[in-house]
Write a protein that holds these residues in place. Structure first.
Motif, PDB file in Angstrom:
ATOM      1  N   ASP A  60      11.794 -19.211  16.790  1.00  0.00           N
ATOM      2  CA  ASP A  60      11.196 -20.394  16.194  1.00  0.00           C
ATOM      3  C   ASP A  60      11.367 -20.272  14.684  1.00  0.00           C
ATOM      4  OD1 ASP A  60       9.550 -22.380  15.159  1.00  0.00           O
ATOM      5  OD2 ASP A  60       7.842 -21.908  16.454  1.00  0.00           O
ATOM      6  N   VAL A  61      12.137 -21.188  14.091  1.00  0.00           N
ATOM      7  CA  VAL A  61      12.367 -21.135  12.636  1.00  0.00           C
ATOM      8  C   VAL A  61      11.694 -22.294  11.916  1.00  0.00           C
ATOM      9  CG1 VAL A  61      14.510 -19.804  12.741  1.00  0.00           C
ATOM     10  CG2 VAL A  61      14.610 -22.293  12.945  1.00  0.00           C
ATOM     11  N   SER A  62      10.744 -22.933  12.578  1.00  0.00           N
ATOM     12  CA  SER A  62      10.030 -24.050  11.946  1.00  0.00           C
ATOM     13  C   SER A  62       9.008 -23.508  10.946  1.00  0.00           C
ATOM     14  CB  SER A  62       9.316 -24.879  13.013  1.00  0.00           C
ATOM     15  OG  SER A  62       8.255 -24.134  13.591  1.00  0.00           O
ATOM     16  N   PRO A  63       8.530 -24.355  10.035  1.00  0.00           N
ATOM     17  CA  PRO A  63       7.527 -23.899   9.065  1.00  0.00           C
ATOM     18  C   PRO A  63       6.273 -23.325   9.715  1.00  0.00           C
ATOM     19  CG  PRO A  63       8.460 -25.987   8.367  1.00  0.00           C
ATOM     20  CD  PRO A  63       8.990 -25.715   9.738  1.00  0.00           C
ATOM     21  N   SER A  64       5.965 -23.762  10.935  1.00  0.00           N
ATOM     22  CA  SER A  64       4.791 -23.230  11.632  1.00  0.00           C
ATOM     23  C   SER A  64       5.144 -22.038  12.515  1.00  0.00           C
ATOM     24  CB  SER A  64       4.151 -24.325  12.497  1.00  0.00           C
ATOM     25  OG  SER A  64       5.079 -24.792  13.460  1.00  0.00           O
ATOM     26  N   GLY A  65       6.395 -21.568  12.404  1.00  0.00           N
ATOM     27  CA  GLY A  65       6.873 -20.490  13.267  1.00  0.00           C
ATOM     28  C   GLY A  65       6.164 -19.175  13.027  1.00  0.00           C
ATOM     29  N   HIS A  66       6.533 -18.463  11.987  1.00  0.00           N
ATOM     30  CA  HIS A  66       5.941 -17.168  11.674  1.00  0.00           C
ATOM     31  C   HIS A  66       6.459 -16.784  10.298  1.00  0.00           C
ATOM     32  CE1 HIS A  66       4.090 -13.292  12.522  1.00  0.00           C
ATOM     33  NE2 HIS A  66       3.645 -13.808  13.670  1.00  0.00           N
ATOM     34  N   GLY A  73      13.168 -23.799   7.170  1.00  0.00           N
ATOM     35  CA  GLY A  73      13.060 -25.245   7.356  1.00  0.00           C
ATOM     36  C   GLY A  73      12.835 -25.608   8.800  1.00  0.00           C
ATOM     37  N   ASN A  74      13.858 -25.505   9.612  1.00  0.00           N
ATOM     38  CA  ASN A  74      13.822 -25.818  11.042  1.00  0.00           C
ATOM     39  C   ASN A  74      15.177 -25.449  11.622  1.00  0.00           C
ATOM     40  OD1 ASN A  74      11.502 -26.904  12.400  1.00  0.00           O
ATOM     41  ND2 ASN A  74      11.631 -28.742  11.137  1.00  0.00           N
ATOM     42  N   GLY A  75      15.303 -25.577  12.937  1.00  0.00           N
ATOM     43  CA  GLY A  75      16.620 -25.535  13.539  1.00  0.00           C
ATOM     44  C   GLY A  75      17.362 -26.805  13.151  1.00  0.00           C
ATOM     45  N   HIS A  76      18.646 -26.878  13.451  1.00  0.00           N
ATOM     46  CA  HIS A  76      19.358 -28.128  13.171  1.00  0.00           C
ATOM     47  C   HIS A  76      18.756 -29.253  13.986  1.00  0.00           C
ATOM     48  CE1 HIS A  76      22.475 -31.217  13.858  1.00  0.00           C
ATOM     49  NE2 HIS A  76      22.429 -31.200  12.545  1.00  0.00           N
TER      50      HIS A  76
END
Length: 198
Positions: A60-66, A73-76
């Motif tokens: 999870d690469v979203s801002p709420s990920g870790h 930022g996010n995934g594409h």
């Protein structure tokens, strides 16, 4: 309503031709729980029937990920992507072997790092196609159009993110046996219709 068997057969054939040309997009979204790595760490993984080398993780690469998602930022598409977490070349092969094609993919420099890598399509160890990829942030798309390969390799000395890899498992456009059987049944049905009308 008058039915023209040859026209109907051509229509059915075009439907099957379109079905065999459809692409799959590997998004990594089904592998990861929010805020987590997944499905394993440091041993590679399988997604959409493709095997990714042991230096790859899905996360999870979203801002709420870790903490690791800071500055990503996010995934594409969606919140998830694959990370080359341990450096070295990324390898992607078809589970169980066989050839496939790769139309394009999206790359992002980990934490915004700028880098230049080489994306290579291989068949039996021989280079089928090669693209030089320079990227950082945001996500950058690279058209590859590699057909009839058995390995996709991204040559890299450092970490990077990859997402939305567009693949066709039948790269040569030959319909799968199930599609051929259905097509044969459709043609047989059209032949019966024609005989009844005659």
């Amino acid at each position: 309503m008058k039915i023209y068997p040859i026209g109907a057969a051509l229509f059915v054939a075009s439907l099957f031709a379109g079905a065999t040309a459809s692409a799959t997009v590997i998004t990594f979204d089904d592998l990861v729980k929010p805020g987590r790595y997944g499905p394993t760490t440091g041993s590679g993984f399988v997604d959409f029937g493709f095997v990714f080398s042991s230096n790859m993780d899905a996360l999870d690469v979203s801002p709420s990920g870790h903490w690791w998602s800071d500055g990503v930022g996010n995934g594409h598409s969606g919140k998830y992507a694959a990370l080359n977490n341990y450096g070295g070349n990324m390898l992607m092969t078809k589970q169980g072997g066989g050839t496939f094609s790769v139309q394009d993919l999206w790359l992002n420099g980990w934490q915004g790092a700028s880098q230049t890598d080489t994306i290579v399509g291989l068949l039996n160890g021989n280079v089928v196609g090669s693209v030089t990829a320079t990227f950082s942030q945001p996500w950058t798309n690279f058209a590859l159009n590699f057909a009839n390969i058995d390995t996709l390799r991204i040559n890299s000395a450092t970490n990077f993110l990859v997402d939305d890899i567009q693949v066709n498992s039948a790269s040569n456009g030959v319909p799968e046996p199930t599609s051929l059987a259905l097509f044969g049944l459709a043609l047989a049905g059209l032949a019966v219709l024609r005989r009844r009308k005659a």
